[in-house]
Design an enzyme around this catalytic site. Structure first.
Site, PDB file in Angstrom:
ATOM      1  CE1 TYR A   1      -5.653  -1.752   4.869  1.00  0.00           C
ATOM      2  CE2 TYR A   1      -3.497   0.338   3.923  1.00  0.00           C
ATOM      3  CZ  TYR A   1      -3.899  -0.669   4.293  1.00  0.00           C
ATOM      4  OH  TYR A   1      -4.260  -0.885   2.200  1.00  0.00           O
TER       5      TYR A   1
ATOM      6  CB  SER B   1      -0.608   0.073   1.052  1.00  0.00           C
ATOM      7  OG  SER B   1      -1.855   1.313   1.684  1.00  0.00           O
TER       8      SER B   1
HETATM    9  P1  NDP Z   1     -12.219  -4.831  -0.877  1.00  0.00           P
HETATM   10  O1  NDP Z   1     -12.353  -5.200   0.513  1.00  0.00           O
HETATM   11  O2  NDP Z   1     -12.807  -5.342  -2.345  1.00  0.00           O
HETATM   12  O3  NDP Z   1     -10.848  -6.517  -1.110  1.00  0.00           O
HETATM   13  C1  NDP Z   1     -10.731  -6.969  -0.044  1.00  0.00           C
HETATM   14  C2  NDP Z   1     -10.974  -8.092  -0.165  1.00  0.00           C
HETATM   15  O4  NDP Z   1      -9.743  -9.268   1.033  1.00  0.00           O
HETATM   16  C3  NDP Z   1     -12.355  -8.416  -0.234  1.00  0.00           C
HETATM   17  O5  NDP Z   1     -12.294  -9.059  -1.136  1.00  0.00           O
HETATM   18  C4  NDP Z   1     -12.043 -10.178   0.753  1.00  0.00           C
HETATM   19  O6  NDP Z   1     -13.183 -11.319   0.423  1.00  0.00           O
HETATM   20  C5  NDP Z   1     -11.024 -10.492   1.458  1.00  0.00           C
HETATM   21  N1  NDP Z   1     -10.671 -10.539   2.999  1.00  0.00           N
HETATM   22  C6  NDP Z   1     -10.698  -9.935   4.108  1.00  0.00           C
HETATM   23  N2  NDP Z   1      -9.963 -10.211   5.072  1.00  0.00           N
HETATM   24  C7  NDP Z   1     -10.543 -11.693   4.345  1.00  0.00           C
HETATM   25  C8  NDP Z   1      -9.700 -13.097   5.251  1.00  0.00           C
HETATM   26  N3  NDP Z   1      -9.774 -13.595   6.327  1.00  0.00           N
HETATM   27  N4  NDP Z   1      -9.898 -14.257   4.715  1.00  0.00           N
HETATM   28  C9  NDP Z   1      -9.924 -14.407   3.341  1.00  0.00           C
HETATM   29  N5  NDP Z   1     -10.384 -12.610   2.508  1.00  0.00           N
HETATM   30  C10 NDP Z   1     -10.228 -11.891   3.394  1.00  0.00           C
HETATM   31  O7  NDP Z   1     -10.510  -3.609  -0.970  1.00  0.00           O
HETATM   32  P2  NDP Z   1      -9.029  -3.902  -2.409  1.00  0.00           P
HETATM   33  O8  NDP Z   1      -9.411  -4.316  -3.369  1.00  0.00           O
HETATM   34  O9  NDP Z   1      -8.851  -1.995  -1.957  1.00  0.00           O
HETATM   35  O10 NDP Z   1      -8.053  -4.212  -0.913  1.00  0.00           O
HETATM   36  C11 NDP Z   1      -7.490  -5.656  -1.435  1.00  0.00           C
HETATM   37  C12 NDP Z   1      -5.889  -5.418  -1.395  1.00  0.00           C
HETATM   38  O11 NDP Z   1      -5.963  -4.037  -2.009  1.00  0.00           O
HETATM   39  C13 NDP Z   1      -6.037  -5.552   0.455  1.00  0.00           C
HETATM   40  O12 NDP Z   1      -4.595  -5.832   1.017  1.00  0.00           O
HETATM   41  C14 NDP Z   1      -6.115  -4.010   0.569  1.00  0.00           C
HETATM   42  O13 NDP Z   1      -5.557  -3.387   2.293  1.00  0.00           O
HETATM   43  C15 NDP Z   1      -5.000  -3.595  -0.349  1.00  0.00           C
HETATM   44  N6  NDP Z   1      -4.622  -1.922  -1.212  1.00  0.00           N
HETATM   45  C16 NDP Z   1      -6.392  -0.944  -1.698  1.00  0.00           C
HETATM   46  C17 NDP Z   1      -5.669  -0.105  -1.424  1.00  0.00           C
HETATM   47  C18 NDP Z   1      -7.085   0.634  -2.029  1.00  0.00           C
HETATM   48  O14 NDP Z   1      -6.733   1.886  -3.002  1.00  0.00           O
HETATM   49  N7  NDP Z   1      -7.848   0.253  -2.465  1.00  0.00           N
HETATM   50  C19 NDP Z   1      -4.649   0.774  -1.503  1.00  0.00           C
HETATM   51  C20 NDP Z   1      -3.823   0.075  -1.494  1.00  0.00           C
HETATM   52  C21 NDP Z   1      -3.530  -1.068  -0.599  1.00  0.00           C
HETATM   53  P3  NDP Z   1     -14.754 -11.421   1.768  1.00  0.00           P
HETATM   54  O15 NDP Z   1     -15.593 -10.040   0.877  1.00  0.00           O
HETATM   55  O16 NDP Z   1     -14.967 -12.637   0.687  1.00  0.00           O
HETATM   56  O17 NDP Z   1     -14.418 -11.750   3.142  1.00  0.00           O
END
Ligand code: NDP
Length: 254
Positions: free
Chosen positions: A157, A144
């Site tokens: 985070y 991130s």
């Molecule tokens: P989302 O919330 O769309 O995606 C997060 C995903 O993580 C969900 O699909 C969720 O699936 C899954 N998840 C969370 N906890 C668990 C768990 N315990 N076990 C399995 N799956 C889990 O957000 P983003 O697409 O934004 O985030 C994706 C990644 O990118 C993350 O690591 C985030 O920190 C990182 N990120 C995002 C940024 C942004 O600007 N959006 C910037 C920088 C990094 P489910 O709903 O099925 O639990």
């Protein structure tokens, strides 16, 4: 050599049922990979699988909680059962709890660290033997801008995402001789469920991101497709231990 052809390769994307994970899955599917979408929400995963199949990809879904080692091991077993192998792992599942550090409980700290950092440790270890036995593999860890910067509402985070960079470097050095490349991607601000919540909780976030991003826009999950394809393909076979920003210039701006 075909630099960008991964036909026949199999990728697991944790949290790949939406947002950045699905954008990366699309990128890898577009150059031939079969995809296992691994998340907790089966309904979201089914929709993501349908979207990938609609573009002609082989795709399946599985349910996993990436904070549980037994479930990470079972997820890798499921990829091998469904597709016969595992070549690429994207450690993308993540979450945040936005509070000032003095207001966080210990349980909340552990929840974020377990979901964002310990999960990557567990999933990397779960793919090691199959990848080594097959002669190599690719691991992509999602960091991130908070791997580089801090924020008053992001202590666990930012700590977890800073840890992702060091975890990436450590695994890269450990497994380079096994032909397993381990890299991190540091997305800028991408429009997803996670940042929709952040914009609701953090005052003026939308406009301050726009003002700081030289590209002049928020990113879209599809902006993450190209870096996933590159890091999953033979084009990146001598790239390991790197942390690549995909951020519209956010981290280059002073
Ligand atoms: P989302 O919330 O769309 O995606 C997060 C995903 O993580 C969900 O699909 C969720 O699936 C899954 N998840 C969370 N906890 C668990 C768990 N315990 N076990 C399995 N799956 C889990 O957000 P983003 O697409 O934004 O985030 C994706 C990644 O990118 C993350 O690591 C985030 O920190 C990182 N990120 C995002 C940024 C942004 O600007 N959006 C910037 C920088 C990094 P489910 O709903 O099925 O639990």
């Amino acid at each position: 050599m075909k630099l960008f052809d991964i036909t026949g390769k199999v990728a697991i994307v944790t949290g790949g049922n939406g947002g950045i994970g699905l954008g990366m899955a699309r990128g890898m599917a577009s150059i031939g990979a079969a995809i296992l979408i691994a998340g907790r929400n089966a309904e979201k995963s089914e929709a993501a699988v349908a979207a990938l199949r609609a573009m002609g990809a082989r795709a399946e879904g599985t349910t996993v909680d990436v904070t549980r080692e037994d479930q990470c091991v079972a997820m890798v077993g499921e990829a091998i059962r469904l597709f016969g192998r595992v070549d690429i792992l994207v450690n993308n599942a993540g979450m945040s709890i936005r509070k000032r550090p003095e207001d966080l409980s210990e349980a909340e700290w552990h929840q974020v660290m377990d979901t964002n950092l310990t999960s990557a440790f567990l999933c990397c270890r779960a793919v090691y033997v199959p990848m080594k036995t097959q002669g190599g593999g690719k691991i992509i860890n999602i960091g991130s801008m908070m791997s580089l910067f801090g924020a008053p509402y992001a202590t666990p985070y930012a700590s977890s995402k800073g840890g992702i960079m060091q975890l990436t470097r450590s695994f890269a050095t450990a497994w380079a001789a096994d032909n397993i490349q381990v890299n991190a991607v540091l997305p800028g601000w991408i429009d997803t469920d996670l940042t929709r919540n952040a914009r609701a909780q953090v005052d003026r976030l939308h406009d301050s991101v726009l003002a700081r991003t030289p590209a002049g826009r928020w990113g879209h999950p599809d902006d993450m497709a190209g870096i996933a394809a590159f890091l999953a393909a033979p084009a990146s076979d001598f790239v390991t231990g790197a942390a690549m920003a995909v951020d519209g210039g956010f981290s280059a701006q002073g």
